[in-house]
Design an enzyme around this catalytic site. Sequence first.
Site, PDB file in Angstrom:
ATOM      1  N   CYS A 166       7.405   5.793   9.515  1.00 16.98           N
ATOM      2  CA  CYS A 166       6.734   6.556   9.147  1.00 16.98           C
ATOM      3  C   CYS A 166       4.691   6.469   9.427  1.00 16.98           C
ATOM      4  CB  CYS A 166       6.379   5.362   7.490  1.00 16.98           C
ATOM      5  SG  CYS A 166       5.800   6.205   5.988  1.00 16.98           S
ATOM      6  N   CYS A 192       1.068   1.101   4.972  1.00 19.44           N
ATOM      7  CA  CYS A 192       1.118   0.362   3.572  1.00 19.44           C
ATOM      8  C   CYS A 192       1.564  -1.154   4.213  1.00 19.44           C
ATOM      9  CB  CYS A 192       2.370   0.542   2.697  1.00 19.44           C
ATOM     10  SG  CYS A 192       1.355   2.048   2.582  1.00 19.44           S
ATOM     11  N   CYS A 250       4.850  -2.956   3.905  1.00 20.16           N
ATOM     12  CA  CYS A 250       6.684  -1.943   4.736  1.00 20.16           C
ATOM     13  C   CYS A 250       7.240  -2.016   5.786  1.00 20.16           C
ATOM     14  CB  CYS A 250       6.558  -0.717   4.211  1.00 20.16           C
ATOM     15  SG  CYS A 250       7.313   0.190   4.329  1.00 20.16           S
ATOM     16  N   CYS A 290      18.497   6.028  -7.653  1.00 19.84           N
ATOM     17  CA  CYS A 290      17.535   6.248  -7.012  1.00 19.84           C
ATOM     18  C   CYS A 290      17.268   6.833  -5.549  1.00 19.84           C
ATOM     19  CB  CYS A 290      16.606   5.253  -7.136  1.00 19.84           C
ATOM     20  SG  CYS A 290      15.962   4.035  -8.620  1.00 19.84           S
ATOM     21  N   CYS A 337      16.313   9.675  -9.805  1.00 19.45           N
ATOM     22  CA  CYS A 337      15.051   9.736  -9.743  1.00 19.45           C
ATOM     23  C   CYS A 337      14.777   9.495  -8.138  1.00 19.45           C
ATOM     24  CB  CYS A 337      15.066   8.583 -10.224  1.00 19.45           C
ATOM     25  SG  CYS A 337      12.593   7.393  -9.856  1.00 19.45           S
ATOM     26  N   CYS A 381       7.956   6.963 -13.283  1.00 16.62           N
ATOM     27  CA  CYS A 381       8.197   5.561 -12.763  1.00 16.62           C
ATOM     28  C   CYS A 381       7.322   4.519 -12.110  1.00 16.62           C
ATOM     29  CB  CYS A 381      10.111   5.183 -11.805  1.00 16.62           C
ATOM     30  SG  CYS A 381      10.598   3.816 -11.274  1.00 16.62           S
ATOM     31  N   ARG A 429      11.797  -3.227 -14.628  1.00 19.14           N
ATOM     32  CA  ARG A 429      12.969  -3.739 -13.743  1.00 19.14           C
ATOM     33  C   ARG A 429      12.838  -4.236 -12.665  1.00 19.14           C
ATOM     34  NH1 ARG A 429      13.534   1.816 -10.930  1.00 19.14           N
ATOM     35  NH2 ARG A 429      14.320   2.304 -12.983  1.00 19.14           N
TER      36      ARG A 429
END
Length: 395
Positions: free
Chosen positions: A65, A69, A72, A109, A142, A202, A272
């Site tokens: 990626c 972040c 992560c 998901c 999702c 979400c 969740r």
Amino acid sequence: MDLLNTLVEKGLRRELPTREEALAVLATTDDDLLDVVAAAGKVRRQWFGRRVKLNYLVNLKSGLCPEDCSYCSQRLGSKAEILKYTWLKADEASKAAAAGVAGGAKRVCLVASGRGPTDRDVDRVSKTIEAIKEQNEGVEVCACLGLLSEGQAERLRSAGADAYNHNLNTSEATYGDITTTHTYADRVETVQQAQAAGLSACSGLIAGMGESDADLVDVVFSLRELDPDSVPVNFLIPFEGTPLAKEWNLTPQRALRILAMVRFVCPDVEVRLAGGREVHLRTMQPLALHLVNSIFLGDYLTSEGQAGQADLEMIADAGFEVEGTDTTTLPGHRATAGGGCGSGASADAEGGGVCGSVCGTSEPDATVPAAREEARTDLVSVRRRGAGTDLAPNA
């Protein structure tokens, strides 16, 4: 118990607590923990009974990626030894999803690392959505693909997507401390694009990054204002090889207080229990079912979770039941009255709170909880099975 009585009454009316009341929940003592759980449990049962919705993650593209972040394991510069692979084909992703559905998952998901999808990526994910829908009647899908460009949410919706996930993660004031390659406003805009396209939004948070109680309350109040249908609460998994590898700030008791606070602020929303529950709640996971009405089954994106069968046994042993595809998750008023987290009468978010005998003596705005968690690196297990591998998934 004035505080808890007040919060229960407000939750049953879908009324927003004050910031002071939310902070007071986080400041309660361990001696009062069961009272807090019982109070929030009343609100949870009012809107969701004893049902638990199961969700299953399929990591369509892992690692590599370009975003930075800090939390992560897939970030730019991450040295975490995670699985790295490019896009799964539609049939591979559908096969992975089928394992979760067979285990009882009601929602699949689909997640892909990256800043956001190209139009070609949207086409690819659309084919995957169609394949999953064709093979699994009644299952929700999702998508979680990062920042959306104009028109992409509509295309996903046309392909059959039911929802879109994009978390706020932390407060707007501290967002720049964890990510510099995009902004908090970018995330808000993507959630709003999904909502405008008719997708169920979400959006949630990550706790345990060293944030203050005020930061936690700020992000949950921002989520309530944004009004997603689902609020995932993640607890930081401190992966070795990431900037936050040394952040072990959570105890099981604090994790439960955070979940209770979220339930009081968003009483009628699908809360969740997401990544990190096994690491930070450990043997106290069953208590969390009295606060949340949704969990992930099996493994996560880059880490392994509790065995899927153990999840099912935990739900049954705690006296809850798995929600079927023939049951609507959200209370009827959210769909019929546009009501979300905050459609009822709302108190002034900055007004004075009612603080009874359970407020405790800790400072609500302390930067890090006094009871700092001892590092349990033995509980952080990198995923080596399921999507992107030749091994059977955990579901």
